[in-house]
Design a protein around this motif. Structure first.
Motif, PDB file in Angstrom:
ATOM      1  N   THR A 186       0.620  -1.202  -0.001  1.00 23.94           N
ATOM      2  CA  THR A 186      -0.086   0.277  -0.010  1.00 23.94           C
ATOM      3  C   THR A 186       0.892   1.548   0.168  1.00 23.94           C
ATOM      4  OG1 THR A 186      -1.776  -0.904   1.416  1.00 23.94           O
ATOM      5  CG2 THR A 186      -1.985   1.101   1.173  1.00 23.94           C
ATOM      6  N   ALA A 187       1.776   1.329   1.057  1.00 26.48           N
ATOM      7  CA  ALA A 187       2.664   2.341   0.409  1.00 26.48           C
ATOM      8  C   ALA A 187       3.665   2.656  -0.818  1.00 26.48           C
ATOM      9  CB  ALA A 187       4.224   1.814   1.654  1.00 26.48           C
ATOM     10  N   SER A 188       3.922   1.910  -1.114  1.00 27.22           N
ATOM     11  CA  SER A 188       4.603   1.809  -2.283  1.00 27.22           C
ATOM     12  C   SER A 188       3.964   2.191  -2.963  1.00 27.22           C
ATOM     13  CB  SER A 188       5.681   0.432  -2.279  1.00 27.22           C
ATOM     14  OG  SER A 188       4.772  -0.482  -2.863  1.00 27.22           O
ATOM     15  N   VAL A 189       3.039   1.519  -3.892  1.00 27.36           N
ATOM     16  CA  VAL A 189       2.049   2.696  -4.436  1.00 27.36           C
ATOM     17  C   VAL A 189       1.698   3.445  -4.872  1.00 27.36           C
ATOM     18  CG1 VAL A 189       1.425   0.172  -5.102  1.00 27.36           C
ATOM     19  CG2 VAL A 189       0.276   2.046  -3.849  1.00 27.36           C
ATOM     20  N   ARG A 190       1.742   4.275  -3.355  1.00 26.22           N
ATOM     21  CA  ARG A 190       1.644   5.347  -3.119  1.00 26.22           C
ATOM     22  C   ARG A 190       3.194   6.700  -3.944  1.00 26.22           C
ATOM     23  NH1 ARG A 190      -0.624   5.582   2.720  1.00 26.22           N
ATOM     24  NH2 ARG A 190      -2.669   4.484   2.804  1.00 26.22           N
ATOM     25  N   VAL A 191       3.369   5.797  -3.505  1.00 27.55           N
ATOM     26  CA  VAL A 191       4.543   6.882  -4.481  1.00 27.55           C
ATOM     27  C   VAL A 191       5.917   6.302  -6.083  1.00 27.55           C
ATOM     28  CG1 VAL A 191       5.154   7.204  -2.363  1.00 27.55           C
ATOM     29  CG2 VAL A 191       6.506   5.443  -3.066  1.00 27.55           C
ATOM     30  N   TYR A 192       5.181   4.766  -6.447  1.00 33.76           N
ATOM     31  CA  TYR A 192       5.781   4.995  -7.424  1.00 33.76           C
ATOM     32  C   TYR A 192       5.189   3.590  -8.416  1.00 33.76           C
ATOM     33  CZ  TYR A 192       8.092   1.089  -4.897  1.00 33.76           C
ATOM     34  OH  TYR A 192       8.894   0.435  -3.912  1.00 33.76           O
ATOM     35  N   ALA A 193       5.583   3.254  -9.562  1.00 34.01           N
ATOM     36  CA  ALA A 193       5.198   2.734 -10.593  1.00 34.01           C
ATOM     37  C   ALA A 193       4.517   1.246  -9.411  1.00 34.01           C
ATOM     38  CB  ALA A 193       5.444   2.013 -11.087  1.00 34.01           C
ATOM     39  N   PRO A 194       2.988   1.057  -9.758  1.00 31.58           N
ATOM     40  CA  PRO A 194       3.081  -0.585  -9.370  1.00 31.58           C
ATOM     41  C   PRO A 194       2.634  -1.562  -9.245  1.00 31.58           C
ATOM     42  CG  PRO A 194       0.787   1.125 -10.293  1.00 31.58           C
ATOM     43  CD  PRO A 194       2.346   2.008 -10.491  1.00 31.58           C
ATOM     44  N   GLU A 196       6.060  -2.864  -9.515  1.00 30.79           N
ATOM     45  CA  GLU A 196       6.629  -2.964  -8.737  1.00 30.79           C
ATOM     46  C   GLU A 196       6.734  -3.732  -7.917  1.00 30.79           C
ATOM     47  OE1 GLU A 196       9.922  -2.603  -9.302  1.00 30.79           O
ATOM     48  OE2 GLU A 196       9.893  -0.764 -11.094  1.00 30.79           O
ATOM     49  N   ALA A 197       5.371  -3.585  -7.125  1.00 33.75           N
ATOM     50  CA  ALA A 197       4.321  -4.255  -6.136  1.00 33.75           C
ATOM     51  C   ALA A 197       3.734  -5.568  -5.347  1.00 33.75           C
ATOM     52  CB  ALA A 197       3.732  -2.829  -4.619  1.00 33.75           C
ATOM     53  N   ARG A 198       4.056  -5.835  -7.017  1.00 33.20           N
ATOM     54  CA  ARG A 198       2.826  -6.992  -7.446  1.00 33.20           C
ATOM     55  C   ARG A 198       3.015  -7.710  -7.189  1.00 33.20           C
ATOM     56  NH1 ARG A 198      -1.395  -8.668 -11.300  1.00 33.20           N
ATOM     57  NH2 ARG A 198      -2.109 -10.731 -10.074  1.00 33.20           N
ATOM     58  N   ALA A 199       4.523  -8.538  -7.441  1.00 31.97           N
ATOM     59  CA  ALA A 199       5.388  -9.748  -6.535  1.00 31.97           C
ATOM     60  C   ALA A 199       5.364  -9.945  -5.331  1.00 31.97           C
ATOM     61  CB  ALA A 199       6.894  -9.644  -7.293  1.00 31.97           C
ATOM     62  N   THR A 205       0.323 -14.690   1.138  1.00 33.92           N
ATOM     63  CA  THR A 205      -0.685 -16.207   1.596  1.00 33.92           C
ATOM     64  C   THR A 205      -2.294 -16.137   1.934  1.00 33.92           C
ATOM     65  OG1 THR A 205      -0.361 -17.202   3.666  1.00 33.92           O
ATOM     66  CG2 THR A 205       0.525 -17.990   0.975  1.00 33.92           C
ATOM     67  N   ASP A 206      -2.530 -15.130   2.950  1.00 38.35           N
ATOM     68  CA  ASP A 206      -3.967 -14.498   3.524  1.00 38.35           C
ATOM     69  C   ASP A 206      -4.386 -13.816   2.928  1.00 38.35           C
ATOM     70  OD1 ASP A 206      -5.133 -13.994   6.085  1.00 38.35           O
ATOM     71  OD2 ASP A 206      -5.481 -12.461   5.305  1.00 38.35           O
ATOM     72  N   PRO A 207      -6.012 -14.539   2.315  1.00 33.58           N
ATOM     73  CA  PRO A 207      -6.513 -13.663   1.551  1.00 33.58           C
ATOM     74  C   PRO A 207      -7.039 -12.238   1.754  1.00 33.58           C
ATOM     75  CG  PRO A 207      -7.700 -16.412   2.663  1.00 33.58           C
ATOM     76  CD  PRO A 207      -6.984 -15.528   2.430  1.00 33.58           C
ATOM     77  N   GLY A 208      -7.227 -12.130   3.199  1.00 37.16           N
ATOM     78  CA  GLY A 208      -7.708 -10.313   3.408  1.00 37.16           C
ATOM     79  C   GLY A 208      -6.584 -10.296   3.161  1.00 37.16           C
ATOM     80  N   HIS A 209      -5.928 -10.005   3.797  1.00 36.45           N
ATOM     81  CA  HIS A 209      -4.399  -9.047   2.657  1.00 36.45           C
ATOM     82  C   HIS A 209      -3.901  -9.007   1.884  1.00 36.45           C
ATOM     83  CE1 HIS A 209      -3.700  -8.691   7.552  1.00 36.45           C
ATOM     84  NE2 HIS A 209      -3.192  -9.478   7.871  1.00 36.45           N
ATOM     85  N   ARG A 210      -4.141 -10.318   1.049  1.00 37.63           N
ATOM     86  CA  ARG A 210      -3.748  -9.968  -0.371  1.00 37.63           C
ATOM     87  C   ARG A 210      -4.686  -9.334  -1.496  1.00 37.63           C
ATOM     88  NH1 ARG A 210      -2.514 -15.076  -4.231  1.00 37.63           N
ATOM     89  NH2 ARG A 210      -1.607 -13.659  -6.372  1.00 37.63           N
ATOM     90  N   SER A 211      -6.042  -9.460  -0.330  1.00 37.74           N
ATOM     91  CA  SER A 211      -7.379  -8.966  -1.141  1.00 37.74           C
ATOM     92  C   SER A 211      -7.338  -7.422  -1.435  1.00 37.74           C
ATOM     93  CB  SER A 211      -8.527  -8.684  -0.451  1.00 37.74           C
ATOM     94  OG  SER A 211      -9.589  -8.646  -1.250  1.00 37.74           O
ATOM     95  N   ARG A 212      -6.511  -6.535   0.157  1.00 37.76           N
ATOM     96  CA  ARG A 212      -6.517  -5.728   0.193  1.00 37.76           C
ATOM     97  C   ARG A 212      -5.118  -4.934  -0.808  1.00 37.76           C
ATOM     98  NH1 ARG A 212      -8.780  -6.852   4.800  1.00 37.76           N
ATOM     99  NH2 ARG A 212      -6.877  -7.269   5.846  1.00 37.76           N
ATOM    100  N   ALA A 213      -4.108  -5.919  -0.508  1.00 33.49           N
ATOM    101  CA  ALA A 213      -2.552  -5.293  -1.446  1.00 33.49           C
ATOM    102  C   ALA A 213      -3.583  -5.385  -2.877  1.00 33.49           C
ATOM    103  CB  ALA A 213      -1.719  -6.412  -1.696  1.00 33.49           C
ATOM    104  N   LEU A 214      -3.860  -6.000  -3.431  1.00 26.82           N
ATOM    105  CA  LEU A 214      -4.171  -5.982  -4.784  1.00 26.82           C
ATOM    106  C   LEU A 214      -5.108  -4.656  -5.210  1.00 26.82           C
ATOM    107  CD1 LEU A 214      -4.530 -10.053  -6.054  1.00 26.82           C
ATOM    108  CD2 LEU A 214      -3.098  -8.399  -6.172  1.00 26.82           C
TER     109      LEU A 214
END
Length: 264
Positions: A186-194, A196-199, A205-214
């Motif tokens: 979440t922090a990284s996509v606010r400042v540069y190319a998204p 970079e954070a996809r990997a 692995t946690d569905p909830g955290h992954r859902s919010r990250a995506l």
């Protein structure tokens, strides 16, 4: 306290005088009666609101008031809890030296959580180097790694995603590490190319955290095909009501549908 939320709202509306009047009235009410844990808690809460709404000097005044109050009580237990709130108030005033001086006088077992709050405040006030040093000390002395998540997110916000990822590897507890991974994405996509954070998001692995990250990455892409595809994937993993902001940024035409869903 509901009225403290009102004070925060008045600050957001730039009604400084009304905010000050409300908090002053709450202070007068909190000061009634003898020293007690409830009174110290009330004063500490007001100090936090002062600090968070642009009045750190008022928070500092309350910190000293609490400190003086602690010296006036005879019960060691009560004194330690009043000092805990005094330390919190010093933290709200951004007086890190005074706050850390009181660490040894806090109630037993409260030191790691308090020091973690110091790390978070250091990050918020733009001192990531000092925050990282203190987080390392907390992890080494207490074995508590909660503060590492704030440092990792600050590194990501400073465009150092590799450094953030390396710090994540130091977090031993899987649940804490995955929560921190979401915050780093979440922090990284606010400042540069998204991209970079996809990997990193894909490694969660946690569905909830992954859902919010995506969803955070989708929001960074905006109303594009890539953004919509990511939002759809996020929606398959977690509840829609946690992804409203991402939906607004990627597919705003669906907000009215979400409003209908929320009404049942």
């Amino acid at each position: 306290m509901y009225l403290l939320k009102v004070a925060n709202g008045l600050h957001a509306m730039e009604c400084r005088d009304r905010k000050e009047e409300l908090l002053t009235a709450l202070l007068h009410e909190s000061r009634q009666g003898m020293h007690s844990p409830e009174q110290a808690d009330s004063l500490g809460r007001v100090a936090k609101v002062f600090g968070g709404t642009g009045s750190p000097d008022r928070a500092g005044e309350l910190a000293h008031e609490l400190l003086d109050g602690a010296m006036a009580v005879t019960s060691p237990s009560l004194r330690s809890w009043i000092l805990y709130h005094a330390a919190d108030a010093f933290l709200a005033a951004e007086d890190f030296g005074a706050a850390l001086t009181l660490t040894g006088a806090l109630p037993e077992g409260e030191e790691p959580d308090f020091l973690t709050n110091v790390v978070r405040k250091l990050v918020e006030t733009g001192d990531p180097k000092r925050a990282a040093q203190l987080a390392g000390e907390i992890s080494g002395v207490y074995g508590d790694q909660e503060s590492l998540r704030y440092v990792a997110a600050s590194l990501a916000a400073g465009r150092d995603l590799p450094g953030a990822a390396a710090l994540l590897d130091e977090i031993a507890v899987a649940a804490l590490r995955e929560a921190a991974m979401e915050e780093v994405v979440t922090a990284s996509v606010r400042v540069y190319a998204p991209n970079e954070a996809r990997a990193l998001a894909d490694a969660i692995t946690d569905p909830g955290h992954r859902s919010r990250a995506l969803a955070a990455i989708a929001r960074a892409h905006g109303p594009t095909q890539e953004g919509r595809l990511l939002l759809v994937e996020a929606l398959t993993l977690g509840p829609w009501d946690q992804l409203v902001e991402a939906t607004a940024g990627v597919a705003p035409e669906h907000l009215f549908l979400l409003a209908d869903l929320s009404r049942g």
